[in-house]
Design a protein around this motif. Structure first.
Motif: not given
Length: 151
Positions: A9, A13-14
């Motif tokens: 994380e 990036t998500p």
């Protein structure tokens, strides 16, 4: 889909994590391959790749598991060195056991149902039902026959 993905994380990036998870999900669905993030270092990843039992009975070699892992993670993290440890699935030797195998081994060894029942403590009717195919065999029963008749 990827165990301990939270370790990525801070560097992804998500959206990149979702993309990675989606690709890993395909490996799990198609080949029952699971990825675990062991460690994240300065431009290095340590990943354990495990292939569990598959319905098809087909398994990837260690080299194939390494390549698939590196291909998957290097698409998202091209500047990272990806170190992979693998755990390949080894099918149980008892998987060869079926009624024909049992009959052949019993003939080869001159063993009768009565003797198997006496030696194992399992009642003759159950042994007979498994040998004739009247009753399906669990993995434990297959193992019993395999190790009894392979000695």
């Amino acid at each position: 889909m990827i165990k301990d993905i939270k370790k990525l994380e801070s560097i992804l990036t998500p959206e990149a994590i979702l993309k990675l998870e989606g690709a890993a999900a395909r490996h799990q669905t198609q080949s029952n391959i699971i990825f675990t993030i062991e460690a994240v270092g300065d431009h290095t990843l340590e990943i354990q790749t495990t292939q569990n039992e598959t319905l098809s009975g087909k398994y990837a070699t260690e080299a194939t598991l390494v390549k698939r892992t590196q291909d998957l993670f290097k698409k998202i993290l091209p500047n990272f060195k990806v170190a992979v440890t693998t755990q390949t699935h080894l099918p149980s030797p008892a998987n060869v056991v079926n009624t024909l195998w049992i009959e052949k081994k019993m003939q080869e060894k001159g063993v009768r149902i009565k003797q198997i029942a006496f030696d194992t403590g399992v009642d003759r009717e159950s042994i007979s039902d498994w040998v004739t195919g009247k009753r399906s065999m669990s993995q434990i029963v297959k193992a019993l026959f395999y190790f009894y008749l392979s000695k």
